[in-house]
Design an enzyme around this catalytic site. Structure first.
Site, PDB file in Angstrom:
ATOM      1  CG  ASN A   1     -57.902 -18.536  89.188  1.00 31.72           C
ATOM      2  OD1 ASN A   1     -59.042 -18.709  88.739  1.00 31.72           O
ATOM      3  ND2 ASN A   1     -57.284 -19.420  89.954  1.00 31.72           N
TER       4      ASN A   1
ATOM      5  CE  LYS B   1     -58.202 -18.574  93.345  1.00 32.23           C
ATOM      6  NZ  LYS B   1     -57.544 -18.777  94.632  1.00 32.23           N
TER       7      LYS B   1
ATOM      8  CG  HIS C   1     -55.513 -23.132  91.076  1.00 30.69           C
ATOM      9  ND1 HIS C   1     -56.012 -23.236  92.357  1.00 30.69           N
ATOM     10  CD2 HIS C   1     -55.060 -21.868  90.948  1.00 30.69           C
ATOM     11  CE1 HIS C   1     -55.878 -22.060  92.964  1.00 30.69           C
ATOM     12  NE2 HIS C   1     -55.301 -21.217  92.125  1.00 30.69           N
TER      13      HIS C   1
ATOM     14  CD  GLU D   1     -58.334 -22.225  94.996  1.00 29.03           C
ATOM     15  OE1 GLU D   1     -58.995 -21.986  93.978  1.00 29.03           O
ATOM     16  OE2 GLU D   1     -57.694 -21.353  95.629  1.00 29.03           O
TER      17      GLU D   1
ATOM     18  CD  GLU E   1     -51.508 -19.670  92.084  1.00 32.85           C
ATOM     19  OE1 GLU E   1     -51.887 -18.496  91.972  1.00 32.85           O
ATOM     20  OE2 GLU E   1     -52.277 -20.638  92.025  1.00 32.85           O
TER      21      GLU E   1
ATOM     22  N   GLY F   1     -55.289 -16.927  99.214  1.00 37.32           N
ATOM     23  CA  GLY F   1     -56.533 -16.509  99.858  1.00 37.32           C
ATOM     24  C   GLY F   1     -56.403 -16.287 101.357  1.00 37.32           C
TER      25      GLY F   1
ATOM     26  CB  SER G   1     -52.040 -13.056  99.603  1.00 37.97           C
ATOM     27  OG  SER G   1     -52.941 -13.974 100.211  1.00 37.97           O
TER      28      SER G   1
HETATM   29  P1  13P Z   1     -55.324 -15.141  95.975  1.00 40.67           P
HETATM   30  O1  13P Z   1     -54.677 -14.040  95.167  1.00 40.67           O
HETATM   31  O2  13P Z   1     -56.754 -14.873  96.311  1.00 40.67           O
HETATM   32  O3  13P Z   1     -54.489 -15.525  97.164  1.00 40.67           O
HETATM   33  O4  13P Z   1     -55.370 -16.441  95.015  1.00 40.67           O
HETATM   34  C1  13P Z   1     -54.226 -16.812  94.353  1.00 40.67           C
HETATM   35  C2  13P Z   1     -54.577 -17.859  93.384  1.00 40.67           C
HETATM   36  O5  13P Z   1     -54.939 -18.964  93.747  1.00 40.67           O
HETATM   37  C3  13P Z   1     -54.540 -17.522  91.957  1.00 40.67           C
HETATM   38  O6  13P Z   1     -54.657 -18.644  91.157  1.00 40.67           O
END
Ligand code: 13P
Length: 262
Positions: free
Chosen positions: A13, A15, A100, A102, A172, A178, A218
């Site tokens: 992903n 982003k 997701h 976010e 997740e 992150g 992560s």
């Molecule tokens: P990170 O791997 O940067 O923690 O992000 C995970 C994520 O949100 C994947 O969709």
């Protein structure tokens, strides 16, 4: 050991990152790495890069699913700034993320919105990666499984068994995204097993057994082998580490090594 019908999936992903040229270069590199790997690989660039990435992969003759990070649940019309599933399919994009964290926690999407987008995506014949997961407060309050169950039931309540065949779940934990903090492999396994239990309740044992549940938060080359070795973890949804070809390739390799030894 993963059942044969759950082929591992490593998804990146991206982003809101990269330039168009950077996205194309990274996609080419990922596709080269994925060729011949005994695991599935998919990438999710920003909307504006999807077309260029698909064209480049087509030119190269490589095949990696390229998905969108979100979609509208409406077919068309006055929805300024939105992108429809028809528009995505029109450019050859057949995968999409829904729910997701976010979008849930930064943009404010509710369970109902996520459910509507998930149903629309599956109804349009897309492969849909439905993301679920608890916040830190919820984890510390012992609510992890209850939150996952609520998000699953809300999103999947109206989904047919036939559409479930095109659904992937990504667990997740929000506090691990992150942040550099990952769930321990044992904690992640417990959450994944509980998710599978809810799937069993909703769709029966066979569907629960064949549905892939990815871990995200992560995930990187260093922790991938331990997480991906867990029996109910069927791959990963990778954020930051998917932006570096070498790191993402190493996660693909970790999944492939486990698949071969299973
Ligand atoms: P990170 O791997 O940067 O923690 O992000 C995970 C994520 O949100 C994947 O969709």
């Amino acid at each position: 050991m993963h059942p044969a019908q759950r082929r591992p999936l490593i998804a990146g992903n991206w982003k809101m990152n990269l330039t168009r040229d950077g996205a194309v270069a990274l996609a080419r590199s990922v596709a080269r790495h994925a060729a011949g790997a005994c695991v599935d690989v998919a990438i999710f660039p920003a909307f504006v890069h999807i077309d260029a990435v698909l064209s480049a992969l087509r030119t190269d003759g490589t095949e990696v699913p390229v998905g969108a990070q979100d979609c509208s649940d409406a077919p068309n019309g006055a929805f300024t700034g939105e992108v429809s599933l028809g528009m995505l399919k029109d450019i050859g994009c057949h995968w999409v993320l829904t729910g997701h964290s976010e979008r849930r926690h930064v943009i404010g999407e509710t369970d109902d919105i996520v459910a509507s987008k998930t149903a629309a995506a599956l109804g349009a014949g897309m492969t849909c990666v439905l993301c679920i997961g608890e916040t830190l407060d919820q984890r510390e309050g012992g609510e992890t499984d209850a939150v996952n169950e609520r998000q699953l039931r809300a999103a999947l309540g109206g989904i047919s068994p036939a559409d479930m065949l095109k659904l992937v779940i990504a667990y997740e934990p929000v506090w691990a995204i992150g942040t550099g903090r990952t769930a321990t492999p044992d904690d992640a396994q417990l959450a994944h097993a509980a998710v599978r239990h809810v799937l069993q309740d909703l769709f029966g044992a066979e569907m629960a057994h064949r549905t892939r549940i990815l871990y995200g938060g992560s995930l990187k080359a260093a922790n991938a082998p331990d997480l991906l070795a867990k029996p109910d973890i069927d791959g990963g949804l990778v954020g930051g580490a998917s932006l570096e070809a070498g790191e993402f390739g190493a996660i693909i390799d970790a999944a492939a090594a486990l698949a071969v030894s299973a």
